[in-house]
Write an enzyme that holds these catalytic residues in place. Sequence first.
Site, PDB file in Angstrom:
ATOM      1  N   GLY A  76       0.832  -1.194   0.000  1.00 31.98           N
ATOM      2  CA  GLY A  76       0.000   0.000   0.000  1.00 31.98           C
ATOM      3  C   GLY A  76       0.864   1.240   0.000  1.00 31.98           C
ATOM      4  N   PHE A 107       0.022   0.844  -6.256  1.00 35.01           N
ATOM      5  CA  PHE A 107      -0.950   0.657  -7.339  1.00 35.01           C
ATOM      6  C   PHE A 107      -0.637   1.706  -8.396  1.00 35.01           C
ATOM      7  CE2 PHE A 107      -5.004   1.590  -9.438  1.00 35.01           C
ATOM      8  CZ  PHE A 107      -5.362   0.308  -9.854  1.00 35.01           C
ATOM      9  N   LYS A 272     -14.072   3.500  15.139  1.00 36.09           N
ATOM     10  CA  LYS A 272     -13.944   4.947  15.408  1.00 36.09           C
ATOM     11  C   LYS A 272     -14.278   5.779  14.172  1.00 36.09           C
ATOM     12  CE  LYS A 272      -9.900   5.471  13.144  1.00 36.09           C
ATOM     13  NZ  LYS A 272      -9.350   6.562  12.310  1.00 36.09           N
TER      14      LYS A 272
END
Length: 427
Positions: A76, A107, A272
């Site tokens: 990522g 990506f 959250k």
Amino acid sequence: MRFLFPLYHPLFCFSYSSSSPSFFSISRSLLSPFLSSSSFLMAPPAAMEAPEAAPRNAFTNVASAASHISRVTVVGSGNWGSVAAKLIASNTLKLPSFHDEVRMWVFEETLPTGEKLTDVINRTNENVKYLPGIKLGKNVIADPDLDNAVRDANMLVFVTPHQFMEGICKRLVGKVKEGVEAISLIKGMEVKMEGPCMISTLITEQLGINCSVLMGANIANEIAVEKFSEATVGYRTNREIAEKWVQLFSTPYFMVTPVQDVEGVELCGTLKNVVALAAGFVDGLEMGNNTKAAIMRIGLREMRAFSKLLFSSVKDSTFFESCGVADVITTCLGGRNRKVAEAFAKNGGKRSFDELEAEMLQGQKLQGVSTAREVYEVLSHRGWLELFPLFATVHEICIGRLPPSAIVEYSEHKPNFALVEGSAEYY
């Protein structure tokens, strides 16, 4: 940077107590078998003095240690992924138990200039799209080939939008080394017919590897410029692996604490974002700080109750770690979910979250809206909707079933009984 409170992790003891020139003049390679052990890091000066006292097979030990050097890949490369790579890269250069190079799977995208994003990252040492202006470290190598990026790694750091993880895991089946350790920085979950599946569980089940988690009050742009912050590593049974992750992420400005509660830590990081949407609705309607504080407290209460209903192993103390109350506070004050929810409320719910996300986040993804839907599916399937009025209301606002003002109009549904005996009570 100096702090008035103790930075108590062994990494900091090493950083501040080992500064004498004579210490650093000792060969790094000779010390490598010892530097990775917490007993050495905490040892008194006498234990650091005499290289001549090393055992006769010191070089055999060095060779053995070299064969166990850890290689790290970050899967990522968005805002938080790039910051994670920066943190890790600064430590792999210092710690002899890690290979210097940090691979970062990107990506691939074509920038407006016509250049490939990976090429620009490798040329400028900067993720110009998702973390502009921040140098990642020259040992960060951007790689658009997922298979190649993970091939040699024995430590995998997953940090992508949670909705992409199932596809990524399927691509990686059979591609990762045996015995790889993973950690998830991903805040979200998958909901299947059989029930909710945490991302760490998805990684473990599909890839057959152990997966810890790291969550906390971590707004990426603030950590990128080295403002002091905390995080929590959730681990299952192996404290040694947890300490290795702590060592890999910790810096003088990023303090990491291990907690033996994977599900609790991960659910805090996931839920959250739903509370942050509620806080954003309050901000967009200019309801004030009292209302926002009430929403945050109610949200934290529902987070704890939901987590403990799903997993009886979740610890109450986890909600007092960085991944718990601190993450709720920072996300409700400054996170992207709060920001976009505020715009949604200001527009009376007439502009979709997809439209606002595309306009406001420059390619980053919201997690809260999809997480709210997934939580709602769990609540609906299990008959818990009335037990979690805030969570249910957030989703119904997101899909246009209720107006943003409904965030404070559900009090008549508030239950008056305990959800979980002794720990998650509604008053």
